[in-house]
Design a protein around this motif. Structure first.
Motif, short mmCIF file in Angstrom:
data_model
loop_
_atom_site.label_atom_id
_atom_site.label_comp_id
_atom_site.label_asym_id
_atom_site.label_seq_id
_atom_site.Cartn_x
_atom_site.Cartn_y
_atom_site.Cartn_z
N ARG A 34 -3.87 -5.67 4.42
CA ARG A 34 -5.45 -5.50 4.27
C ARG A 34 -6.07 -6.60 5.14
N PHE A 73 2.83 2.15 1.90
CA PHE A 73 3.13 0.78 1.15
C PHE A 73 2.80 0.81 -0.35
N ASN A 74 1.78 1.96 -0.81
CA ASN A 74 1.41 1.89 -2.32
C ASN A 74 1.91 3.19 -2.93
N ARG A 75 2.39 4.02 -2.32
CA ARG A 75 2.70 5.33 -2.69
C ARG A 75 4.03 5.85 -2.60
N PHE A 99 -0.96 2.44 4.50
CA PHE A 99 -1.48 2.06 3.13
C PHE A 99 -0.73 2.92 2.19
N TRP A 100 -0.61 4.32 2.63
CA TRP A 100 -0.23 5.46 1.81
C TRP A 100 1.35 5.07 1.55
N ARG A 156 7.18 0.55 -1.89
CA ARG A 156 7.23 0.06 -3.03
C ARG A 156 8.32 -0.91 -2.96
N GLY A 161 -0.35 -5.14 0.91
CA GLY A 161 -1.47 -4.09 0.15
C GLY A 161 -2.79 -4.79 0.22
N ARG A 203 7.78 -3.52 -0.53
CA ARG A 203 6.99 -4.60 -1.25
C ARG A 203 7.44 -5.46 -2.23
N GLU A 225 2.48 -11.11 -0.87
CA GLU A 225 2.12 -9.74 -1.56
C GLU A 225 1.74 -8.67 -0.44
#
Lengths: 312, 387
Positions: free
Chosen positions: A261, A182-184, A179-180, A189, A312, A192, A310
């Motif tokens: 998720r 893909f999000n941070r 998660f880190w 990014r 996340g 994604r 999408e």
């Protein structure tokens, strides 16, 4: 054993199973979400991970002292985990090879060819495993017993294999890491963005070809990691890829197509519920995940977290 | 044009054609090919008595899997939906026959067949209802999952004999009765074979009529563009669902016949998802843009698998390589590529004109492999960030 203890043990088993499922399904779902390819060979990458893990972990554990005292036990655990990480690293070039050689030329083609292609790879990888490691199942007996000799839950009076606790912890770390990522991170990014709109991503300068290769390599990495981690308590066998593959499909459908998720929640759900089903009514073992899937499909056809591509 | 309702000869564009059914008229060459094909199929039991390498049951099985692949092809060719769970219907047909024979002692051939059709229709209706809500890859994924659900159910229940399966040996004769006749096992095998051929021909004609009907055209329209089909008033969901059920029934019929041929049904050979892959592969191998391709693919694959198992332990990989060749080299399948303009036809022509062309092919293959290796090394470097 009291009823509560049995319940806790089964639930823990379910959670552990769920984490392994998530490791496999996460690779499949990002490949599906971004490359738009249903990779039937994913289960064989998992099996390949188990076989490579058998060789590497077997070799590495032979180098260190047998786990008798606490310090040697910890070294032993570290070596097993190192072996699993190395296995996953070896699967990366394999994934790159498969993607650049076989998948690249076929992205624009009819999807039936993609499915047949991945089916062909499934058959070939299965026989490569057979060629290298032979047809009979292999077992890493020492690794499982060695790590289980470390007392963890027995301190609180629960008989539960330490190795499974290790898997749960690693699973948690991996989930957080994913998660880190893909999000941070920038790369995450970019991936994604490619998943959400491939053309727009190309327009703003993303090298989608390279992103695709990276994503497939990532999928192979996690499949291999899951294979190596799943190996110690069980046998590495030629048909071990089929079941995780199909269960990953179930997890993807329940969680919502392309949602990481969703895959996480669904993997834990399938893991725990099917474990409870086995406990209460053993013949339901094989059918339980599918029953959950059918119910979710009827109630929420788009899955629990259906975001359609999408991440996340 | 004189004979409207019966098969006969008609004249079209100054050519005499053989009229099989409404709209299905074969040219001279096509009817000759069809006749030869039928004769070969009919002569198989005789050929099998002469050569030990050709077994009747193998050809029989091939025809049955081919029939299932013809059913699958209705979805694949016309609605562009890739079902990866077709073994489910094959297995449903097989297990319906097996359960009726083993648990209820039903011996009649026709009853077993009809029951299998009914149950396959029901199962296909349910699976289709649930999986047709999605299209594309998710449809494939769902059909595969439902196929494995059936496999899991059968595998887990002792009623279905778990992994040992069920025998299909009802009644005093220990085998199904064809039209009430108790035959000895050899006569049973041969008569069942001829019945299969008849069912096969009827199924093919029905399929031809179906795909050339307004319904078939509507399916083509759906395959090309769903949204557009919806806008011009085609009830997309219902039509696709009907097509799915029909294709399931083909699988069910094939499965029931398979159960009666083998006289024993186990979950592995009829329900496992690799079997679904095989059925899909048969369609691709023969050429899924043709009506007969899947049937040819079925016979060929079952025959090759039977021979190949004796030759090498790595038969799966060989199948895989054959699939790769089909995907990259002959995407139209064997039957499709043999047609004029196909790759296989062009290759044979080149070879006939100049046999040295083989050298070019080999050098092209080597260049391809070198190129692929270079690409791979570059990509590994780029992924790992090494320059």
């Amino acid at each position: 054993m009291t009823g509560l203890e049995t319940f806790v043990t089964h639930t823990l088993h379910g959670i552990q199973y769920g984490f392994v499922l998530f490791l496999i399904a996460s690779g499949l779902t990002i490949v599906l979400g971004i490359l738009d390819v249903l990779n039937l060979a994913h289960g064989e990458l998992f099996a390949l991970g188990a076989y490579v893990g058998f060789t590497i972990i077997g070799y590495l554990t032979g180098l260190v002292a047998p786990p008798t005292t606490l310090s040697t036990q910890l070294v032993f655990l570290g070596v097993v985990l190192l072996g699993a990480a190395l296995t996953a690293a070896i699967l990366v070039p394999v994934g790159v090879f498969l993607e650049t050689t076989f998948f690249k030329p076929i992205y624009g083609r009819d999807e039936v060819y993609q499915i047949v292609l991945t089916f062909a790879l499934l058959l070939i990888i299965k026989d490569v495993n057979k060629l290298i490691w032979g047809p009979s199942p292999l077992r890493l007996q020492d690794a499982y017993g060695g790590i289980n000799s470390i007392p963890v839950l027995s301190r609180v009076g629960l008989t539960y294999p330490t190795y499974n606790v290790v898997i749960i912890v690693i699973g948690l770390v991996t989930v957080a890491g994913l998660f880190w990522f893909f999000n941070r991170t920038k790369t995450g990014r970019i991936i994604r963005a490619t998943a959400i709109n491939r053309e727009m991503a190309t327009a703003i300068g993303v090298n989608t070809g390279r992103t695709f290769t990276l994503v497939f390599a990532l999928g192979a990495f996690f499949a291999g990691f899951a294979g190596a981690l799943a190996l110690p308590p069980r046998f590495a066998s030629l048909d071990m890829g089929a079941n995780p593959l199909v269960l990953s499909f179930v997890v993807i459908v329940i969680g919502g197509l392309g949602s990481l998720r969703g895959a996480f929640v669904a993997a834990l759900l399938v893991g725990v519920l099917s474990r409870w089903a086995i406990w209460q009514y053993p013949p339901a073992e094989l059918a339980a995940p599918f029953a959950i899937m059918a119910i979710v499909l009827l109630v929420r056809p788009e899955g629990l977290f259906g975001t359609w591509g999408e991440m996340g | 044009m004189s004979n409207r309702s019966l098969p006969g000869l008609v004249s079209r564009d100054g050519e005499t054609r053989v009229r099989v059914t409404k709209g299905l008229e074969l040219t001279k060459r096509q009817s000759m090919l069809a006749l030869v094909g039928l004769l070969v199929v009919f002569a198989i039991p005789d050929i099998a008595t002469v050569t030990p390498s050709l077994q009747l049951t193998v050809v029989h099985q091939g025809l049955l899997f081919g029939l299932a692949a013809v059913g699958l092809n209705l979805l694949l060719r016309h609605t562009r939906l890739v079902s990866f769970g077709h073994a489910a219907f094959f297995g449903t047909g097989a297990y319906t026959a097996a359960v009726l024979a083993a648990k209820f002692d039903v011996a009649s051939f026709s009853l077993l067949l009809i029951a299998a059709m009914v149950v396959a229709t029901l199962v296909a209706a349910i699976v289709g209802y649930l999986s047709l809500r999605h299209t594309g890859l998710y449809f494939s994924l769902l059909t595969l999952a439902f196929g494995q659900l059936l496999y899991a159910l059968v595998q887990g229940q002792s009623f279905f004999g778990s992994s040992d399966g069920l025998p299909v040996r009802p009644g005093a004769a220990r085998q199904p009765l064809i039209f009430g006749l108790a035959l000895d096992s050899e006569a049973y095998a041969v008569i069942l074979y001829y019945l299969t051929v008849i069912i096969l021909v009827v199924s093919l004609v029905v399929m031809w009529r179906l795909v050339n009907s307004p319904f078939g055209n509507a399916l083509d329209a759906i395959g090309q563009d769903r949204t557009r089909a919806q806008f011009i008033g085609i009830p997309v969901q219902r039509y696709v669902w009907i097509a799915f059920v029909i294709s399931g029934v083909y699988g069910g019929v094939a499965g029931a016949l398979y159960a009666m041929v083998q006289q024993h049904v186990r979950p592995g050979p009829v329900l496992y998802f690799l079997r679904s892959g095989d059925i899909l592969f048969m369609a691709i191998l023969g050429g899924f843009q043709t009506l007969l391709g899947p049937l040819v693919g079925g016979v060929l694959l079952v025959f090759l698998q039977d021979v190949g198992r004796d030759v090498t332990a790595y038969f799966d990989a060989l199948t895989g390589v054959a699939l790769l060749i089909i995907v990259f080299g002959l995407p139209r399948g064997l039957v499709g590529s043999l047609r004029a303009g196909g790759l296989l036809a062009a290759a044979t022509r080149d070879f006939r004109e100049n046999p040295a062309v083989v050298g070019e092919w080999i050098s092209a293959a080597v260049t391809g492999i070198v190129e692929a290796t270079r690409n791979w090394l570059r990509d590994v470097q780029s992924i790992l960030g090494v320059r």
